[in-house]
Design a protein around this motif. Sequence first.
Motif, PDB file in Angstrom:
ATOM      1  N   ASN A  41     -72.937  43.363 -64.199  1.00  8.60           N
ATOM      2  CA  ASN A  41     -72.312  44.650 -63.663  1.00  8.60           C
ATOM      3  C   ASN A  41     -72.601  44.939 -62.026  1.00  8.60           C
ATOM      4  OD1 ASN A  41     -70.034  46.659 -63.854  1.00  8.60           O
ATOM      5  ND2 ASN A  41     -71.971  48.152 -64.490  1.00  8.60           N
ATOM      6  N   ILE A  79     -67.894  35.718 -61.698  1.00 19.40           N
ATOM      7  CA  ILE A  79     -68.407  37.098 -62.788  1.00 19.40           C
ATOM      8  C   ILE A  79     -67.010  37.246 -63.745  1.00 19.40           C
ATOM      9  CG2 ILE A  79     -68.105  39.488 -62.440  1.00 19.40           C
ATOM     10  CD1 ILE A  79     -69.612  39.071 -59.759  1.00 19.40           C
ATOM     11  N   ASP A  80     -65.746  37.084 -63.164  1.00 16.58           N
ATOM     12  CA  ASP A  80     -64.709  37.289 -64.026  1.00 16.58           C
ATOM     13  C   ASP A  80     -64.787  36.278 -65.215  1.00 16.58           C
ATOM     14  OD1 ASP A  80     -62.238  38.274 -64.797  1.00 16.58           O
ATOM     15  OD2 ASP A  80     -61.335  36.712 -63.798  1.00 16.58           O
ATOM     16  N   TYR A  91     -67.028  37.582 -67.732  1.00 16.59           N
ATOM     17  CA  TYR A  91     -66.645  38.784 -68.638  1.00 16.59           C
ATOM     18  C   TYR A  91     -65.429  38.163 -69.691  1.00 16.59           C
ATOM     19  CZ  TYR A  91     -68.947  42.726 -66.382  1.00 16.59           C
ATOM     20  OH  TYR A  91     -70.206  43.455 -66.201  1.00 16.59           O
ATOM     21  N   ARG A  97     -65.280  39.119 -73.508  1.00 18.21           N
ATOM     22  CA  ARG A  97     -64.290  39.480 -74.284  1.00 18.21           C
ATOM     23  C   ARG A  97     -63.811  38.557 -75.384  1.00 18.21           C
ATOM     24  NH1 ARG A  97     -62.895  41.863 -68.984  1.00 18.21           N
ATOM     25  NH2 ARG A  97     -61.985  40.009 -68.521  1.00 18.21           N
TER      26      ARG A  97
END
Lengths: 203, 203, 203, 203
Positions: free
Chosen positions: C113, C130-131, C134, C138
């Motif tokens: 983060n 980073i995406d 994440y 998810r």
Amino acid sequence: MTVTQAARSDAMRQRILDAAFPEIYRNGFQAASLNAIAAAAGVSKGALFHHFAGKQALGYALLDEVVARFLRDRWLAPLAQTADPLSDIQACFRRNIGEDVASGSVPLGCPLNNLAQEMSPLDEGFRTRIDRLYTAWRHDVAQALERGQRAGTVRGDADPRGVATLVVLSQMGIWGTGKSSQDPVLMTQAGEALCAYLEALRP
Amino acid sequence: MTVTQAARSDAMRQRILDAAFPEIYRNGFQAASLNAIAAAAGVSKGALFHHFAGKQALGYALLDEVVARFLRDRWLAPLAQTADPLSDIQACFRRNIGEDVASGSVPLGCPLNNLAQEMSPLDEGFRTRIDRLYTAWRHDVAQALERGQRAGTVRGDADPRGVATLVVLSQMGIWGTGKSSQDPVLMTQAGEALCAYLEALRP
Amino acid sequence: MTVTQAARSDAMRQRILDAAFPEIYRNGFQAASLNAIAAAAGVSKGALFHHFAGKQALGYALLDEVVARFLRDRWLAPLAQTADPLSDIQACFRRNIGEDVASGSVPLGCPLNNLAQEMSPLDEGFRTRIDRLYTAWRHDVAQALERGQRAGTVRGDADPRGVATLVVLSQMGIWGTGKSSQDPVLMTQAGEALCAYLEALRP
Amino acid sequence: MTVTQAARSDAMRQRILDAAFPEIYRNGFQAASLNAIAAAAGVSKGALFHHFAGKQALGYALLDEVVARFLRDRWLAPLAQTADPLSDIQACFRRNIGEDVASGSVPLGCPLNNLAQEMSPLDEGFRTRIDRLYTAWRHDVAQALERGQRAGTVRGDADPRGVATLVVLSQMGIWGTGKSSQDPVLMTQAGEALCAYLEALRP
DNA sequence: ACGTGCGGGACACCCCGTTAGT
DNA sequence: ACTAACGGGGTGTCCCGCACGT
């Protein structure tokens, strides 16, 4: 009072330029070290950065101020109002060659030509400034020759611009020759070859 | 086997030199990067250091082999056995200028002159090698002129060595002019000014 | 033998990454100093530059290798094959919060983060990496929830992807809260608020 | 006179803060340049240092004045006297998310959260100020929820402080998600996940 | 013969803060 | 109240060369 701050600032700026000139003259622009320049000027790097936005800007200022003045004093001023340009050009070459030879130091060539050879293809800002100086040089020589033609000291059928081009070009070549040969005799001989060419332009 | 190995080794050495030439030609010797040269040659830096003791040695080899050949092919060979040197020198200038102008690329000047201006004052080894090449150049031009005098194509009262000096010096100046002006017209005009000078040396 | 060189190289590369992680974790990427990283790793800057093309490349490698592994071990692995995801997610939060609280050190938040907040808007390469992490997070949570739905441990009318989004988003928020409040109680309370939300998803 | 002078001084101070906000918002506090801020404000660095003791003090003032007002206007004021907090919180999220998505610019996240993530662990003064703002935020949300409970718009068995914590934490997470994903759909979906959670708190 | 890992050092840039002056 | 000159330090970058090992 009012003069103090501004004057001190200008003086420091000048100190930096004065220190930058020999450093760049000797090592070339890219190889010159801002650290060395700052040290030679007795100036912190912060101050250097305050007066010039970067190495490039310092180089531009050097060309616009120091080298331009150098050119004016050594090559342009002597021809400013002459009526016998051939003699004065010859004298100018002989004097400048003589001084360089007499100085005995390692021949470092012409400051303007050094920057021209190194930086012209790499940086458009340098190239523009250098070209402006050489153009002015050729222009002044050509004008002097035309004045000579009117005064009857130069043959009327000579092409002032062509001759001016060759004169300036020869200056480059003569100092280039001196630099790689380190031979005063050869350099003098090169100058005399040019002078002989000019001699043939008399009426 | 032995011949294969040696041949491969020589080929690699040549690859390095061929990659070093444009890199140094463009950026100058000091600013040229060995990493970039090795990468361009598709060679490891270890191989580069195996073939050349260091950057300096690479530069020397470049002068002795690549630049010397360049000079021979473009400027010396055409005059090797001529009986009409003035015409051949003029043709040589016109052809080389024409090629450079036609190429349209950014004018990078003469490889030999570039190294001369940059390295002559900094490194005696460079200076010696460069001086040797320019001396040979002047010598060959002078010899060609003498041959022309014997053949009656050059005025007998011309000074072969002085003229040769001016010819070589003009080559420096013409390409220097082209580099900073980036003006094909000016460069052509400069070449023609020299040709006109040479024309006056005919009997 | 054959393993020596390559192994030593990889070990040094790993040493650098291991030294870079805490430095960047503490100070952020931009403020982290390569000098400090090299010093902490006991490595010269030359070596650092040999293993990573620059600071950016080091950051990318850190994300791709260290942070990704960190994420996998702490958050993804526990849910890999669970049939009761709600309990395991709750346990995961409680354990990780508990560890951070127990460590007693200054709360530095979540490494991923931190980089996300700092670098996402500034560097597309960072943002993409980073995406990706994440998104995987998810995705894994959503898949675990679906598995739970099939196993009857999660209400069938729950939206796995929406819940997963909120779970991951809450992780960001909880550690963010802990960082600025430095209050273990508040952080625990935040975790419990999420756990209570998850509890409501049971059949 | 006196009032003019003081007013001008305050205006300049405000200009600096207004220029500092976007600069710090975009680059983070540490990476923000005082030079750039001064330039953007059209102010000399001396003036900047006259109004703020240093970079730190500028950051503190920014938090205390600009960011606090930002928070009040966008998140606190809408809940100030509501009797139906759940609807108003939902509306607040939807409006703010909608505005950010509609703006179409690169998502830079929440100014307060950005500073929180970057500076909380590094500077106690920052941390205190940030914590104060987040505490006030949680407090106001909790109070609004209690008001809702009294008005019968919120279930009586809900824990106002726990819910408030989760609401604020979700705000952090939603904007963090938007920043790294740059995906309006995902951000909207995250907001809706929170809204659905809040929906379950109605009687 | 050739490739890799690695070291030490120099480079230009530019930052934040202060002091002397207006 | 405000400005401009200036200092010292630290940044990432990247270079040339060596010592291994293959």
